[in-house]
Motif scaffolding. Structure first.
Motif, PDB file in Angstrom:
ATOM      1  N   ILE A 222       0.853  -1.193   0.000  1.00 54.77           N
ATOM      2  CA  ILE A 222       0.000   0.000   0.000  1.00 54.77           C
ATOM      3  C   ILE A 222       0.886   1.239   0.000  1.00 54.77           C
ATOM      4  N   GLY A 223       0.727   2.070  -1.013  1.00 55.94           N
ATOM      5  CA  GLY A 223       1.491   3.312  -1.084  1.00 55.94           C
ATOM      6  C   GLY A 223       0.787   4.440  -0.367  1.00 55.94           C
ATOM      7  N   TYR A 224       1.565   5.471  -0.024  1.00 56.41           N
ATOM      8  CA  TYR A 224       0.984   6.612   0.694  1.00 56.41           C
ATOM      9  C   TYR A 224       1.560   7.918   0.156  1.00 56.41           C
ATOM     10  N   LEU A 225       0.686   8.857  -0.150  1.00 54.88           N
ATOM     11  CA  LEU A 225       1.080  10.203  -0.558  1.00 54.88           C
ATOM     12  C   LEU A 225       0.563  11.183   0.487  1.00 54.88           C
ATOM     13  N   GLY A 226       1.488  11.902   1.145  1.00 59.75           N
ATOM     14  CA  GLY A 226       1.103  12.799   2.224  1.00 59.75           C
ATOM     15  C   GLY A 226       1.448  14.244   1.955  1.00 59.75           C
ATOM     16  N   ASP A 227       0.704  15.126   2.602  1.00 58.72           N
ATOM     17  CA  ASP A 227       0.901  16.573   2.498  1.00 58.72           C
ATOM     18  C   ASP A 227       2.162  16.988   3.260  1.00 58.72           C
ATOM     19  N   LEU A 228       2.397  18.284   3.369  1.00 60.24           N
ATOM     20  CA  LEU A 228       3.593  18.817   4.035  1.00 60.24           C
ATOM     21  C   LEU A 228       3.694  18.331   5.477  1.00 60.24           C
ATOM     22  N   ARG A 229       4.865  17.839   5.850  1.00 61.59           N
ATOM     23  CA  ARG A 229       5.060  17.353   7.214  1.00 61.59           C
ATOM     24  C   ARG A 229       5.019  18.466   8.251  1.00 61.59           C
ATOM     25  N   SER A 230       5.128  19.717   7.805  1.00 67.44           N
ATOM     26  CA  SER A 230       5.043  20.845   8.736  1.00 67.44           C
ATOM     27  C   SER A 230       3.607  21.091   9.196  1.00 67.44           C
ATOM     28  N   ILE A 231       2.644  20.450   8.536  1.00 65.34           N
ATOM     29  CA  ILE A 231       1.232  20.598   8.896  1.00 65.34           C
ATOM     30  C   ILE A 231       0.858  19.509   9.892  1.00 65.34           C
ATOM     31  N   ALA A 232       0.270  19.908  11.005  1.00 67.19           N
ATOM     32  CA  ALA A 232      -0.053  18.966  12.086  1.00 67.19           C
ATOM     33  C   ALA A 232      -0.946  17.827  11.604  1.00 67.19           C
ATOM     34  N   THR A 233      -1.951  18.135  10.801  1.00 69.40           N
ATOM     35  CA  THR A 233      -2.863  17.087  10.334  1.00 69.40           C
ATOM     36  C   THR A 233      -2.150  16.101   9.413  1.00 69.40           C
ATOM     37  N   ALA A 234      -1.209  16.587   8.605  1.00 71.49           N
ATOM     38  CA  ALA A 234      -0.455  15.702   7.714  1.00 71.49           C
ATOM     39  C   ALA A 234       0.384  14.727   8.538  1.00 71.49           C
ATOM     40  N   LYS A 235       0.979  15.224   9.624  1.00 73.68           N
ATOM     41  CA  LYS A 235       1.747  14.354  10.518  1.00 73.68           C
ATOM     42  C   LYS A 235       0.859  13.268  11.112  1.00 73.68           C
ATOM     43  N   GLU A 236      -0.323  13.668  11.578  1.00 71.86           N
ATOM     44  CA  GLU A 236      -1.240  12.716  12.203  1.00 71.86           C
ATOM     45  C   GLU A 236      -1.685  11.643  11.209  1.00 71.86           C
ATOM     46  N   ARG A 237      -1.954  12.044   9.988  1.00 70.87           N
ATOM     47  CA  ARG A 237      -2.420  11.077   8.986  1.00 70.87           C
ATOM     48  C   ARG A 237      -1.321  10.107   8.591  1.00 70.87           C
ATOM     49  N   HIS A 238      -0.095  10.605   8.458  1.00 69.34           N
ATOM     50  CA  HIS A 238       1.016   9.700   8.166  1.00 69.34           C
ATOM     51  C   HIS A 238       1.220   8.724   9.309  1.00 69.34           C
ATOM     52  N   LEU A 239       1.115   9.210  10.546  1.00 69.75           N
ATOM     53  CA  LEU A 239       1.232   8.329  11.704  1.00 69.75           C
ATOM     54  C   LEU A 239       0.143   7.267  11.672  1.00 69.75           C
ATOM     55  N   GLY A 240      -1.076   7.658  11.296  1.00 71.42           N
ATOM     56  CA  GLY A 240      -2.159   6.691  11.190  1.00 71.42           C
ATOM     57  C   GLY A 240      -1.872   5.616  10.162  1.00 71.42           C
ATOM     58  N   PHE A 241      -1.203   5.982   9.062  1.00 72.27           N
ATOM     59  CA  PHE A 241      -0.823   5.019   8.028  1.00 72.27           C
ATOM     60  C   PHE A 241       0.174   4.008   8.585  1.00 72.27           C
ATOM     61  N   VAL A 242       1.200   4.513   9.265  1.00 75.37           N
ATOM     62  CA  VAL A 242       2.229   3.634   9.844  1.00 75.37           C
ATOM     63  C   VAL A 242       1.605   2.709  10.884  1.00 75.37           C
ATOM     64  N   GLU A 243       0.796   3.275  11.769  1.00 80.05           N
ATOM     65  CA  GLU A 243       0.150   2.470  12.815  1.00 80.05           C
ATOM     66  C   GLU A 243      -0.790   1.432  12.216  1.00 80.05           C
ATOM     67  N   GLY A 244      -1.532   1.833  11.178  1.00 77.36           N
ATOM     68  CA  GLY A 244      -2.469   0.911  10.554  1.00 77.36           C
ATOM     69  C   GLY A 244      -1.781  -0.301   9.962  1.00 77.36           C
ATOM     70  N   LEU A 245      -0.651  -0.090   9.275  1.00 77.89           N
ATOM     71  CA  LEU A 245       0.095  -1.209   8.709  1.00 77.89           C
ATOM     72  C   LEU A 245       0.621  -2.126   9.811  1.00 77.89           C
ATOM     73  N   ARG A 246       1.173  -1.528  10.840  1.00 77.97           N
ATOM     74  CA  ARG A 246       1.763  -2.327  11.921  1.00 77.97           C
ATOM     75  C   ARG A 246       0.711  -3.133  12.679  1.00 77.97           C
ATOM     76  N   GLU A 247      -0.493  -2.605  12.763  1.00 76.07           N
ATOM     77  CA  GLU A 247      -1.574  -3.355  13.400  1.00 76.07           C
ATOM     78  C   GLU A 247      -1.853  -4.662  12.669  1.00 76.07           C
ATOM     79  N   HIS A 248      -1.495  -4.691  11.381  1.00 73.78           N
ATOM     80  CA  HIS A 248      -1.706  -5.895  10.570  1.00 73.78           C
ATOM     81  C   HIS A 248      -0.397  -6.636  10.313  1.00 73.78           C
ATOM     82  N   GLY A 249       0.653  -6.274  11.047  1.00 78.51           N
ATOM     83  CA  GLY A 249       1.935  -6.954  10.908  1.00 78.51           C
ATOM     84  C   GLY A 249       2.659  -6.644   9.619  1.00 78.51           C
ATOM     85  N   ILE A 250       2.386  -5.489   9.023  1.00 79.92           N
ATOM     86  CA  ILE A 250       3.024  -5.098   7.768  1.00 79.92           C
ATOM     87  C   ILE A 250       4.023  -3.986   8.053  1.00 79.92           C
TER      88      ILE A 250
END
Length: 330
Positions: A178-206
C-alpha cells in the motif's frame, strides 16, 4: 437615522433598536421602521454604532483559512457563516496559504477592525502572539488543527483514526503493498495522517516500505508526479492512500493516465466535489467540515455570551464513503 425616525413616526431609540437587532420593539413597529429605511435608502453605519453600543461589539468575526478556494475550507466557511447570520454577524475571511507571516497579518487586520471573535485554521507553530487578543476579551477557536503554545478551544478531525480505517479496509481486501502520498510534514494534520498510516500497517503486521511513501506532496500537480513515480517503479503498490483532497485528485489523474484506475485501489482522505462522478467513483475518508464550522462558530458565540468553562478540544469523526476505487482487489 433621524429621517427614518421622522418618516416612521417613532423615536430615534426605536430606530436604533431595529437596525441593531435589539429586543423591545414590536413586529409592527419594526416593519414600519424597515419600510421607512427602504424608502429613504438608509444604510446603517455599523462602525459608528459599535462605538456607541455599550458592549462595544462590531458584529463581525474573523476567519483565517488555509485556502478559501479549497473545497474543505469553503464548506467550513459556509457553515460558520450560516451560524453567524442567525446572530446578525458578518464573517470576514482570508487565506493564509500555509504562511505563518500571512496568518499573523490577517489576524492583525481583523483585530484592527475590532472583530468580536476569531476562528483560525492555523499555519503558525507559535500562537502565543494571540495572547494580546485573548486579554482584550476576543474568543479564539482553532479548527482542523490544534494551536501551538496557546491553550484554546479547538475543533479537529480524527485524522489518524481515519487513515487507520483506510488501511484496515484495503488490507481486508488482500492488499499488502500500500502506497501513501502525504501533504507537508510541517502541517499537524499531515503528521497525524502519516502516523495513522504507519500504525495501521503495523496493526496488521506489515512493515512500512519507505519506497512506497511520498511525503511533502503539495497540490494536484506534485501529487500527479509523485503518484506516477510510485506507479512506474519496479515494484509498484497495489493500492494508494492519499492524505489530502488535492493530493487525491492528482493521484487519480496519474492512475488514469497510466490506465491503472481500475487496477490499483485508491482511498483518499477528505472528500471533494464530483468524486462520485469519476469512473470509478473515489472512495474517501470524509471529514465533516460543516460540523466543524458549526461547532467552532457555536463556541465563539458561547464565549461571547459569557461561557467561562475550561478550553476544550472537540473531535469530529470521519466517515468512510465507498464508491468503487477503494474496493479494487489486488
Amino acid at each position: 437615522m433621524r429621517d427614518v425616525a421622522a418618516l416612521a413616526k417613532v423615536s430615534l431609540k426605536t430606530v436604533s433598536r431595529v437596525v441593531n437587532g435589539e429586543a423591545g420593539v414590536s413586529p409592527r413597529l419594526a416593519k414600519r421602521v424597515t419600510a421607512a429605511g427602504e424608502r429613504l435608502d438608509y444604510r446603517h453605519n455599523f462602525t459608528a454604532s459599535s462605538l456607541r453600543r455599550s458592549d462595544g461589539r462590531s458584529r463581525t468575526i474573523g476567519v483565517v483559512l488555509e485556502d478559501v478556494a479549497n473545497p474543505f475550507a469553503s464548506a467550513l466557511h459556509r457553515a460558520i457563516e450560516d451560524v453567524a447570520v442567525e446572530r446578525a454577524v458578518l464573517v470576514l475571511a482570508g487565506s493564509s496559504d500555509e504562511d505563518e507571516r500571512r496568518e499573523r497579518r490577517l489576524v492583525a487586520a481583523f483585530a484592527s477592525r475590532r472583530v468580536d471573535g476569531l476562528i483560525i485554521q492555523p499555519s503558525s507553530h507559535d500562537h502565543s502572539y494571540l495572547l494580546r487578543e485573548r486579554r482584550a476579551g476576543t474568543p479564539v477557536v482553532f479548527v482542523d488543527r490544534p494551536p501551538s503554545s496557546l491553550d484554546a478551544d479547538a475543533v479537529v478531525t480524527d485524522n489518524a483514526a481515519g487513515i487507520r480505517r483506510a488501511v484496515h479496509h484495503l488490507v481486508k481486501l488482500g492488499h499488502r503493498r500500500i502506497g501513501y502520498l502525504g501533504d507537508l510534514r510541517s502541517i499537524a494534520t499531515a503528521k497525524e495522517r502519516h502516523l495513522g498510516f504507519v500504525e495501521g500497517l503495523r496493526e496488521h503486521g506489515i512493515e512500512v516500505d519507505e519506497s512506497l511513501v511520498q511525503l511533502d506532496v503539495r497540490g494536484i500537480e506534485k501529487a500527479d508526479v509523485a503518484a506516477r513515480q510510485l506507479l512506474t517503479s519496479s515494484r509498484p503498490p497495489t493500492a494508494l492512500i492519499t492524505g489530502q483532497n488535492l493530493v487525491t485528485i492528482g493521484a487519480f489523474r496519474a492512475l488514469r493516465r497510466q490506465r491503472l484506475h481500475r487496477k490499483i485501489a485508491l482511498v483518499g482522505f477528505d472528500d471533494f466535489p464530483l468524486a462520485d462522478l469519476l469512473d470509478p467513483g473515489v472512495t474517501v475518508i470524509a471529514q465533516d467540515p460543516a460540523a466543524i464550522g458549526r461547532t467552532a462558530a457555536g463556541i465563539v458565540f458561547r464565549r461571547l455570551d459569557g461561557d467561562t468553562a475550561p478550553f476544550q478540544t472537540h473531535i469530529v469523526r470521519t466517515l468512510m464513503i465507498k464508491r468503487g476505487s477503494g474496493e479494487i482487489q489486488p
